[in-house]
Design a protein around this motif. Structure first.
Motif, PDB file in Angstrom:
ATOM      1  N   ILE A 126      38.948  44.951  43.200  1.00 21.70           N
ATOM      2  CA  ILE A 126      39.516  43.597  43.160  1.00 21.70           C
ATOM      3  C   ILE A 126      40.502  43.542  42.004  1.00 21.70           C
ATOM      4  O   ILE A 126      40.247  44.084  40.924  1.00 21.70           O
ATOM      5  CB  ILE A 126      38.415  42.529  42.960  1.00 21.70           C
ATOM      6  N   GLY A 127      41.643  42.871  42.209  1.00 21.31           N
ATOM      7  CA  GLY A 127      42.610  42.636  41.146  1.00 21.31           C
ATOM      8  C   GLY A 127      42.845  41.144  40.980  1.00 21.31           C
ATOM      9  O   GLY A 127      43.096  40.441  41.957  1.00 21.31           O
ATOM     10  N   ILE A 128      42.738  40.663  39.755  1.00 28.10           N
ATOM     11  CA  ILE A 128      42.896  39.233  39.455  1.00 28.10           C
ATOM     12  C   ILE A 128      43.998  39.065  38.413  1.00 28.10           C
ATOM     13  O   ILE A 128      44.009  39.757  37.394  1.00 28.10           O
ATOM     14  CB  ILE A 128      41.579  38.630  38.929  1.00 28.10           C
ATOM     15  N   ARG A 129      44.928  38.158  38.667  1.00 32.96           N
ATOM     16  CA  ARG A 129      46.043  37.896  37.760  1.00 32.96           C
ATOM     17  C   ARG A 129      45.782  36.605  36.990  1.00 32.96           C
ATOM     18  O   ARG A 129      45.524  35.559  37.583  1.00 32.96           O
ATOM     19  CB  ARG A 129      47.349  37.756  38.532  1.00 32.96           C
ATOM     20  N   ASP A 130      45.850  36.656  35.649  1.00 34.57           N
ATOM     21  CA  ASP A 130      45.606  35.450  34.847  1.00 34.57           C
ATOM     22  C   ASP A 130      46.925  34.791  34.443  1.00 34.57           C
ATOM     23  O   ASP A 130      48.009  35.237  34.835  1.00 34.57           O
ATOM     24  CB  ASP A 130      44.729  35.775  33.635  1.00 34.57           C
ATOM     25  N   ILE A 131      46.861  33.731  33.642  1.00 36.42           N
ATOM     26  CA  ILE A 131      48.059  32.977  33.292  1.00 36.42           C
ATOM     27  C   ILE A 131      48.869  33.629  32.182  1.00 36.42           C
ATOM     28  O   ILE A 131      49.919  33.102  31.795  1.00 36.42           O
ATOM     29  CB  ILE A 131      47.719  31.522  32.903  1.00 36.42           C
ATOM     30  N   ASN A 132      48.385  34.760  31.663  1.00 36.84           N
ATOM     31  CA  ASN A 132      49.148  35.507  30.660  1.00 36.84           C
ATOM     32  C   ASN A 132      49.874  36.696  31.281  1.00 36.84           C
ATOM     33  O   ASN A 132      50.241  37.630  30.567  1.00 36.84           O
ATOM     34  CB  ASN A 132      48.222  35.970  29.531  1.00 36.84           C
ATOM     35  N   ASN A 133      50.049  36.673  32.601  1.00 37.47           N
ATOM     36  CA  ASN A 133      50.700  37.751  33.352  1.00 37.47           C
ATOM     37  C   ASN A 133      49.900  39.049  33.269  1.00 37.47           C
ATOM     38  O   ASN A 133      50.452  40.132  33.484  1.00 37.47           O
ATOM     39  CB  ASN A 133      52.131  38.011  32.854  1.00 37.47           C
ATOM     40  N   THR A 134      48.601  38.960  32.962  1.00 35.42           N
ATOM     41  CA  THR A 134      47.745  40.139  32.865  1.00 35.42           C
ATOM     42  C   THR A 134      46.963  40.319  34.163  1.00 35.42           C
ATOM     43  O   THR A 134      46.391  39.359  34.688  1.00 35.42           O
ATOM     44  CB  THR A 134      46.768  40.021  31.688  1.00 35.42           C
ATOM     45  N   TYR A 135      46.955  41.550  34.642  1.00 34.64           N
ATOM     46  CA  TYR A 135      46.239  41.911  35.865  1.00 34.64           C
ATOM     47  C   TYR A 135      44.917  42.548  35.462  1.00 34.64           C
ATOM     48  O   TYR A 135      44.888  43.542  34.730  1.00 34.64           O
ATOM     49  CB  TYR A 135      47.098  42.892  36.666  1.00 34.64           C
ATOM     50  N   HIS A 136      43.810  41.976  35.934  1.00 34.79           N
ATOM     51  CA  HIS A 136      42.470  42.460  35.623  1.00 34.79           C
ATOM     52  C   HIS A 136      41.952  43.234  36.840  1.00 34.79           C
ATOM     53  O   HIS A 136      41.832  42.668  37.933  1.00 34.79           O
ATOM     54  CB  HIS A 136      41.531  41.296  35.306  1.00 34.79           C
ATOM     55  N   TYR A 137      41.639  44.505  36.625  1.00 32.47           N
ATOM     56  CA  TYR A 137      41.280  45.416  37.714  1.00 32.47           C
ATOM     57  C   TYR A 137      39.792  45.751  37.642  1.00 32.47           C
ATOM     58  O   TYR A 137      39.286  46.175  36.595  1.00 32.47           O
ATOM     59  CB  TYR A 137      42.120  46.685  37.583  1.00 32.47           C
ATOM     60  N   PHE A 138      39.093  45.545  38.763  1.00 27.61           N
ATOM     61  CA  PHE A 138      37.657  45.822  38.861  1.00 27.61           C
ATOM     62  C   PHE A 138      37.459  46.887  39.943  1.00 27.61           C
ATOM     63  O   PHE A 138      37.672  46.606  41.134  1.00 27.61           O
ATOM     64  CB  PHE A 138      36.881  44.554  39.232  1.00 27.61           C
ATOM     65  N   GLY A 139      37.058  48.115  39.545  1.00 28.04           N
ATOM     66  CA  GLY A 139      36.971  49.205  40.494  1.00 28.04           C
ATOM     67  C   GLY A 139      35.572  49.773  40.669  1.00 28.04           C
ATOM     68  O   GLY A 139      34.654  49.485  39.893  1.00 28.04           O
ATOM     69  N   HIS A 140      35.401  50.582  41.733  1.00 27.36           N
ATOM     70  CA  HIS A 140      34.146  51.265  42.093  1.00 27.36           C
ATOM     71  C   HIS A 140      33.050  50.288  42.510  1.00 27.36           C
ATOM     72  O   HIS A 140      31.861  50.563  42.322  1.00 27.36           O
ATOM     73  CB  HIS A 140      33.642  52.145  40.940  1.00 27.36           C
ATOM     74  N   LEU A 141      33.436  49.162  43.094  1.00 26.32           N
ATOM     75  CA  LEU A 141      32.460  48.141  43.452  1.00 26.32           C
ATOM     76  C   LEU A 141      31.576  48.593  44.616  1.00 26.32           C
ATOM     77  O   LEU A 141      31.975  49.408  45.454  1.00 26.32           O
ATOM     78  CB  LEU A 141      33.166  46.842  43.828  1.00 26.32           C
ATOM     79  N   ASN A 142      30.385  48.007  44.652  1.00 29.66           N
ATOM     80  CA  ASN A 142      29.466  48.239  45.766  1.00 29.66           C
ATOM     81  C   ASN A 142      29.762  47.283  46.918  1.00 29.66           C
ATOM     82  O   ASN A 142      29.453  47.566  48.070  1.00 29.66           O
ATOM     83  CB  ASN A 142      28.021  48.059  45.294  1.00 29.66           C
ATOM     84  N   GLY A 143      30.360  46.139  46.599  1.00 26.92           N
ATOM     85  CA  GLY A 143      30.711  45.137  47.603  1.00 26.92           C
ATOM     86  C   GLY A 143      31.355  43.934  46.944  1.00 26.92           C
ATOM     87  O   GLY A 143      31.472  43.857  45.716  1.00 26.92           O
ATOM     88  N   PHE A 144      31.792  42.995  47.774  1.00 24.88           N
ATOM     89  CA  PHE A 144      32.475  41.792  47.297  1.00 24.88           C
ATOM     90  C   PHE A 144      31.599  40.563  47.464  1.00 24.88           C
ATOM     91  O   PHE A 144      30.695  40.530  48.305  1.00 24.88           O
ATOM     92  CB  PHE A 144      33.776  41.577  48.087  1.00 24.88           C
ATOM     93  N   ALA A 145      31.892  39.544  46.664  1.00 24.07           N
ATOM     94  CA  ALA A 145      31.208  38.263  46.840  1.00 24.07           C
ATOM     95  C   ALA A 145      31.570  37.663  48.194  1.00 24.07           C
ATOM     96  O   ALA A 145      32.676  37.868  48.700  1.00 24.07           O
ATOM     97  CB  ALA A 145      31.602  37.300  45.715  1.00 24.07           C
ATOM     98  N   ASP A 146      30.633  36.940  48.793  1.00 21.25           N
ATOM     99  CA  ASP A 146      30.868  36.321  50.099  1.00 21.25           C
ATOM    100  C   ASP A 146      32.088  35.407  50.047  1.00 21.25           C
ATOM    101  O   ASP A 146      32.262  34.631  49.101  1.00 21.25           O
ATOM    102  CB  ASP A 146      29.646  35.505  50.528  1.00 21.25           C
TER     103      ASP A 146
END
Length: 321
Positions: A234-254
């Motif tokens: 999952i990649g999430i972009r915040d208001i500081n133009n920063t991209y937060h990357y979450f890798g190797h997940l087992n699954g996603f939230a519903d």
């Protein structure tokens, strides 16, 4: 002397937080004032200003922000390229004659690119010429920046400011619950070999399968799906133009979807060991969360070490509890 410094520390911290809160109130008041005059939504002006302030902080070729407003006009853009006067306050009619953008926003009869009201009104006046609908605003933004990524980032900021109704969206959360069993250390820049020689662009947080993974920020889901290196990510972009990357997940939230707005601490997935192969590959390494951070500076994007930020968010969350 040591006792005196210790006694002053809480007051100093409180004063800094109070100053930041007051600054946010003043910025919001400016956005709403110019929105009333130009009919450009306040959250659009806030989004542009937030984007440009973040760009300024990440680039050395732009002057540092002096006032409340981060939007920057070069003297050439403000006064007009052929205008012999390119410093101090200029007269709007002269600026208009040389096809400059500068406008008088505070009613003093002059246009100063270092004055917050003049700068904000000038950009709002430019956008208002395209209309107030989202589609027209996006057209105006593209014609100004000539970069799809910039338009996308600003639109994401707009959605966040509109939803929450304020500009104070800087809170963060540690990516896994503090009561869970986890461990991590600084691993950014370490060598990696799978898929070719490369560096590790993040911090590995080791935890058991299924441990909840949470959003670290207010942001918008920019990416969701499979990556052969990062597995389910999952990649999430915040208001500081920063991209937060979450890798190797087992699954996603519903029901988590691309384009969805998220908050600090909101469940987005769970720890796994996916990656290093085609979709569905898992178990090639111990379960952990790969957490990375990438900064967009208006021209390009690069990774930076998330470890100091993780430590700070962890400490702040423990202190709050």
């Amino acid at each position: 002397m040591i006792l005196l410094l210790l006694s002053l520390s809480p007051i100093s911290t409180y004063s800094m937080e109070e100053d930041a809160s007051k600054e946010n109130e003043l910025r919001l008041a400016l956005y709403k004032e110019m929105a009333a005059v130009t009919q450009v939504p306040w959250y659009t002006l806030a989004a542009v200003d937030q984007y440009e302030a973040s760009v300024r902080r990440s680039r050395k070729d732009l002057p540092k922000q002096e006032g409340l407003i981060g939007i920057y006009f070069s003297p050439e853009d403000w006064y007009g390229a052929l205008n012999p006067k390119k410093e101090g306050k200029g007269y709007p009619l002269s600026i208009q004659f040389f096809e400059g953008m500068g406008k008088d926003g505070n009613g003093d009869g002059k246009a100063d690119y270092r004055n917050d009201k003049d700068v904000l009104y000038t950009f709002a006046d430019y956008l208002s010429s395209y209309g107030a609908s989202w589609e027209n605003i996006k057209i105006g933004l593209w014609n100004y920046y000539k970069r799809d990524k910039t338009v996308s980032l600003i639109v994401g900021h707009m959605k966040l400011f509109q939803k929450y109704g304020n500009v104070n969206l800087q809170d963060h959360a540690f990516p896994v619950p503090l009561h869970s069993t986890y461990s991590y250390r600084s691993t950014w820049g370490d060598a990696r070999g799978w898929g070719g020689r490369r560096i590790h662009e993040g911090t590995d947080i080791f935890a058991g399968y299924g441990v909840p993974v949470r959003s670290t920020c207010y942001g918008i889901v920019e990416m969701k799906g499979w990556n052969r290196f990062g597995g389910w990510r999952i990649g999430i972009r915040d208001i500081n133009n920063t991209y937060h990357y979450f890798g190797h997940l087992n699954g996603f939230a519903d029901d988590l979807q691309v384009g969805q707005l998220v908050e600090p601490g909101q469940l987005i997935g769970s720890v796994g060991s996916s990656g290093y192969g085609p979709p569905g590959t898992s178990g090639k390494f111990p379960p952990h969360l790969h957490y990375g951070m990438y900064k967009d500076n208006g021209r390009t994007e690069w990774s930076f070490d998330p470890y100091p930020h993780l430590r700070a968010w962890e400490r702040a969350e423990r202190k709050a509890k």
